[in-house]
Motif scaffolding. Structure first.
Motif, PDB file in Angstrom:
ATOM      1  N   LYS A  17       6.284  -7.759   7.877  1.00 45.92           N
ATOM      2  CA  LYS A  17       6.350  -6.609   8.955  1.00 45.92           C
ATOM      3  C   LYS A  17       7.156  -5.397   8.581  1.00 45.92           C
ATOM      4  CE  LYS A  17       6.190  -7.348  13.488  1.00 45.92           C
ATOM      5  NZ  LYS A  17       6.281  -7.740  14.569  1.00 45.92           N
ATOM      6  N   ASN A  18       8.416  -5.648   7.743  1.00 47.10           N
ATOM      7  CA  ASN A  18       9.196  -4.643   7.234  1.00 47.10           C
ATOM      8  C   ASN A  18       8.650  -3.593   6.197  1.00 47.10           C
ATOM      9  OD1 ASN A  18      11.472  -5.984   8.491  1.00 47.10           O
ATOM     10  ND2 ASN A  18      12.348  -6.819   6.687  1.00 47.10           N
ATOM     11  N   TYR A  19       7.744  -4.210   5.476  1.00 45.64           N
ATOM     12  CA  TYR A  19       6.909  -3.522   4.440  1.00 45.64           C
ATOM     13  C   TYR A  19       5.884  -2.639   5.089  1.00 45.64           C
ATOM     14  CZ  TYR A  19       9.158  -5.753   0.539  1.00 45.64           C
ATOM     15  OH  TYR A  19      10.113  -6.226  -0.490  1.00 45.64           O
ATOM     16  N   GLU A  20       5.323  -2.923   6.413  1.00 45.71           N
ATOM     17  CA  GLU A  20       4.491  -2.371   6.992  1.00 45.71           C
ATOM     18  C   GLU A  20       4.698  -0.855   7.271  1.00 45.71           C
ATOM     19  OE1 GLU A  20       2.765  -4.751  10.162  1.00 45.71           O
ATOM     20  OE2 GLU A  20       1.789  -6.098   8.695  1.00 45.71           O
ATOM     21  N   ALA A  21       6.128  -0.495   7.552  1.00 43.01           N
ATOM     22  CA  ALA A  21       6.591   0.872   7.865  1.00 43.01           C
ATOM     23  C   ALA A  21       6.028   1.669   6.970  1.00 43.01           C
ATOM     24  CB  ALA A  21       8.251   0.835   7.998  1.00 43.01           C
ATOM     25  N   ASP A  22       5.777   3.177   7.496  1.00 46.17           N
ATOM     26  CA  ASP A  22       5.436   4.169   6.499  1.00 46.17           C
ATOM     27  C   ASP A  22       6.153   4.577   5.461  1.00 46.17           C
ATOM     28  OD1 ASP A  22       2.808   4.324   8.094  1.00 46.17           O
ATOM     29  OD2 ASP A  22       3.848   5.845   9.530  1.00 46.17           O
ATOM     30  N   ASP A  23       7.509   4.196   5.519  1.00 46.82           N
ATOM     31  CA  ASP A  23       8.389   4.781   4.594  1.00 46.82           C
ATOM     32  C   ASP A  23       8.574   3.591   3.440  1.00 46.82           C
ATOM     33  OD1 ASP A  23       9.868   3.139   6.156  1.00 46.82           O
ATOM     34  OD2 ASP A  23      11.706   4.231   6.011  1.00 46.82           O
ATOM     35  N   ARG A  24       7.819   2.728   3.595  1.00 47.05           N
ATOM     36  CA  ARG A  24       7.973   1.914   2.302  1.00 47.05           C
ATOM     37  C   ARG A  24       6.600   1.803   1.532  1.00 47.05           C
ATOM     38  NH1 ARG A  24      11.815  -2.458   3.892  1.00 47.05           N
ATOM     39  NH2 ARG A  24      11.586  -2.727   1.604  1.00 47.05           N
ATOM     40  N   GLY A  25       6.783   1.798   0.347  1.00 44.63           N
ATOM     41  CA  GLY A  25       5.901   1.685  -0.722  1.00 44.63           C
ATOM     42  C   GLY A  25       5.160   0.261  -1.390  1.00 44.63           C
ATOM     43  N   LEU A  26       5.758  -0.750  -0.703  1.00 46.95           N
ATOM     44  CA  LEU A  26       5.242  -2.234  -1.077  1.00 46.95           C
ATOM     45  C   LEU A  26       4.447  -2.749   0.091  1.00 46.95           C
ATOM     46  CD1 LEU A  26       8.283  -3.360  -3.258  1.00 46.95           C
ATOM     47  CD2 LEU A  26       6.012  -2.316  -4.261  1.00 46.95           C
ATOM     48  N   ARG A  27       4.095  -3.962  -0.294  1.00 48.68           N
ATOM     49  CA  ARG A  27       3.519  -4.979   0.652  1.00 48.68           C
ATOM     50  C   ARG A  27       3.381  -6.101   0.095  1.00 48.68           C
ATOM     51  NH1 ARG A  27      -2.919  -3.725   0.831  1.00 48.68           N
ATOM     52  NH2 ARG A  27      -3.412  -4.076  -1.290  1.00 48.68           N
ATOM     53  N   ILE A  28       3.416  -7.263   0.875  1.00 47.64           N
ATOM     54  CA  ILE A  28       3.116  -8.679   0.438  1.00 47.64           C
ATOM     55  C   ILE A  28       1.559  -8.832   0.496  1.00 47.64           C
ATOM     56  CG2 ILE A  28       3.679 -11.007   0.707  1.00 47.64           C
ATOM     57  CD1 ILE A  28       6.566 -10.307   2.025  1.00 47.64           C
ATOM     58  N   LEU A  76       4.445  -9.263  -4.591  1.00 45.02           N
ATOM     59  CA  LEU A  76       4.666  -7.954  -4.243  1.00 45.02           C
ATOM     60  C   LEU A  76       3.604  -6.952  -4.706  1.00 45.02           C
ATOM     61  CD1 LEU A  76       8.417  -7.565  -4.458  1.00 45.02           C
ATOM     62  CD2 LEU A  76       7.160  -7.720  -2.481  1.00 45.02           C
ATOM     63  N   THR A  77       2.791  -6.202  -4.048  1.00 41.68           N
ATOM     64  CA  THR A  77       1.958  -5.222  -4.368  1.00 41.68           C
ATOM     65  C   THR A  77       2.266  -3.612  -3.986  1.00 41.68           C
ATOM     66  OG1 THR A  77       0.381  -5.730  -2.853  1.00 41.68           O
ATOM     67  CG2 THR A  77       0.247  -6.921  -4.847  1.00 41.68           C
ATOM     68  N   THR A  78       1.532  -2.794  -4.364  1.00 39.62           N
ATOM     69  CA  THR A  78       1.783  -1.504  -3.902  1.00 39.62           C
ATOM     70  C   THR A  78       0.833  -1.477  -2.831  1.00 39.62           C
ATOM     71  OG1 THR A  78       0.373  -0.631  -5.673  1.00 39.62           O
ATOM     72  CG2 THR A  78       2.652  -0.454  -6.068  1.00 39.62           C
ATOM     73  N   LYS A  79       1.054  -0.334  -2.098  1.00 35.76           N
ATOM     74  CA  LYS A  79       0.071   0.305  -0.944  1.00 35.76           C
ATOM     75  C   LYS A  79      -0.938   0.940  -1.496  1.00 35.76           C
ATOM     76  CE  LYS A  79       3.221   0.037   2.983  1.00 35.76           C
ATOM     77  NZ  LYS A  79       3.885   0.750   4.213  1.00 35.76           N
ATOM     78  N   MET A  80      -2.242   0.644  -1.070  1.00 35.69           N
ATOM     79  CA  MET A  80      -3.619   1.217  -1.260  1.00 35.69           C
ATOM     80  C   MET A  80      -3.404   2.535  -1.050  1.00 35.69           C
ATOM     81  SD  MET A  80      -5.381  -0.567  -3.385  1.00 35.69           S
ATOM     82  CE  MET A  80      -6.779   0.500  -3.235  1.00 35.69           C
ATOM     83  N   GLU A  81      -2.719   3.000   0.044  1.00 30.80           N
ATOM     84  CA  GLU A  81      -2.691   4.406   0.586  1.00 30.80           C
ATOM     85  C   GLU A  81      -2.101   5.217  -0.379  1.00 30.80           C
ATOM     86  OE1 GLU A  81      -0.099   1.872   3.530  1.00 30.80           O
ATOM     87  OE2 GLU A  81      -2.059   1.692   2.632  1.00 30.80           O
ATOM     88  N   HIS A  82      -1.342   4.769  -1.214  1.00 28.36           N
ATOM     89  CA  HIS A  82      -0.547   5.523  -2.362  1.00 28.36           C
ATOM     90  C   HIS A  82      -0.906   5.770  -3.489  1.00 28.36           C
ATOM     91  CE1 HIS A  82       3.165   4.255   0.437  1.00 28.36           C
ATOM     92  NE2 HIS A  82       2.661   5.292   0.932  1.00 28.36           N
ATOM     93  N   LYS A  83      -2.394   5.148  -3.702  1.00 28.63           N
ATOM     94  CA  LYS A  83      -3.048   5.087  -4.848  1.00 28.63           C
ATOM     95  C   LYS A  83      -3.082   6.391  -5.621  1.00 28.63           C
ATOM     96  CE  LYS A  83      -7.310   3.681  -6.872  1.00 28.63           C
ATOM     97  NZ  LYS A  83      -8.758   3.545  -6.542  1.00 28.63           N
ATOM     98  N   GLU A  84      -3.293   7.525  -5.031  1.00 33.80           N
ATOM     99  CA  GLU A  84      -3.573   8.916  -5.792  1.00 33.80           C
ATOM    100  C   GLU A  84      -2.283   9.224  -6.589  1.00 33.80           C
ATOM    101  OE1 GLU A  84      -2.948  12.609  -3.173  1.00 33.80           O
ATOM    102  OE2 GLU A  84      -3.491  10.951  -1.860  1.00 33.80           O
ATOM    103  N   TYR A  85      -1.111   8.660  -6.042  1.00 33.37           N
ATOM    104  CA  TYR A  85       0.159   8.988  -6.704  1.00 33.37           C
ATOM    105  C   TYR A  85       0.409   8.162  -7.912  1.00 33.37           C
ATOM    106  CZ  TYR A  85       1.024  11.485  -2.521  1.00 33.37           C
ATOM    107  OH  TYR A  85       0.837  12.340  -1.362  1.00 33.37           O
ATOM    108  N   TYR A  86       0.196   6.889  -7.911  1.00 34.22           N
ATOM    109  CA  TYR A  86       0.131   5.938  -8.724  1.00 34.22           C
ATOM    110  C   TYR A  86      -0.517   6.226 -10.024  1.00 34.22           C
ATOM    111  CZ  TYR A  86       2.146   3.429  -4.992  1.00 34.22           C
ATOM    112  OH  TYR A  86       2.928   2.902  -4.013  1.00 34.22           O
ATOM    113  N   GLU A  87      -2.071   6.831  -9.615  1.00 32.66           N
ATOM    114  CA  GLU A  87      -2.892   7.310 -10.626  1.00 32.66           C
ATOM    115  C   GLU A  87      -2.525   8.584 -11.398  1.00 32.66           C
ATOM    116  OE1 GLU A  87      -6.306   7.958  -8.326  1.00 32.66           O
ATOM    117  OE2 GLU A  87      -7.059   5.948  -8.593  1.00 32.66           O
TER     118      GLU A  87
END
Length: 190
Positions: free
Chosen positions: A44-55, A64-75
């Motif tokens: 739940k903590n990681y679900e916040a918009d200002d967080r880059g990780l998720r479980i 721990l994995t990165t959020k898919m919605e940030h994929k373009e930045y990781y690429e």
């Protein structure tokens, strides 16, 4: 609250290997109900918009994995010229894999003495390593090997062009061989 931080640290340390519920219970010395509650809170903590990780729960393991919605930045991170330099740790990891392929992440970590999963993922993203199958070891971990891009980067025609390492040096000390004296520049930082 302390257990929440402990759980987060454990998930960070296990990296891409992940960890199962029973192991978390054993390590933290708490019940599976308590671990599930902590996982739920952390998720739940990681679900916040200002967080880059998720479980994520993948392959019977929490990680721990990165959020898919940030994929373009990781690429962009992977293809940005300034990030295409190789650190000493990356060169060491590549050498271990080049001389022992195919090899698992845990085998590389055993040789290096430090967790190497994140570094291997970066090297796969850079195209220098690839998954080539599954090991027969418990859990069937991925096997990694070098790519043709690896050969190009180091100016090698084939793996047989790798320098030989004399581990039975006459004076009893390991010889210092510059394993990857690249013909390219800026290979110092990953």
């Amino acid at each position: 609250m302390k257990n929440l931080g402990v759980l987060e640290g454990i998930l960070f340390v296990v990296g891409d290997e992940g960890i199962d519920l029973k192991s978390l219970c054993d390590i933290m010395n708490i019940s599976d109900v308590e671990v599930k509650e902590l996982l739920s809170q952390l998720k739940k903590n990681y679900e916040a918009d200002d967080r880059g990780l998720r479980i994520s729960y993948l392959g019977d393991a929490f990680k721990l994995t990165t959020k898919m919605e940030h994929k373009e930045y990781y690429e962009k991170l992977v293809v940005t010229p300034g990030t295409n330099k190789l650190s000493q740790a990356a060169l060491e990891t590549l050498a271990i894999i080049a001389y022992n392929q195919p090899i698992t992440t845990s085998e590389v970590s055993d040789v290096r003495g430090v967790q190497s999963g994140q570094l291997i993922r970066k090297l796969v993203a850079k195209g220098l390593l690839k998954e080539v199958g599954k090991s027969d070891l418990a859990g069937r971990p991925n096997l990694y090997a070098t790519t043709s891009e690896f050969l190009d980067y180091f100016g090698l025609a084939t793996l047989e062009d790798l320098p030989t390492i004399d581990i039975n040096n006459n004076d009893g000390e390991a010889s210092e061989t510059d394993l990857f004296a690249s013909i390219y520049k800026d290979e110092e930082n990953i």
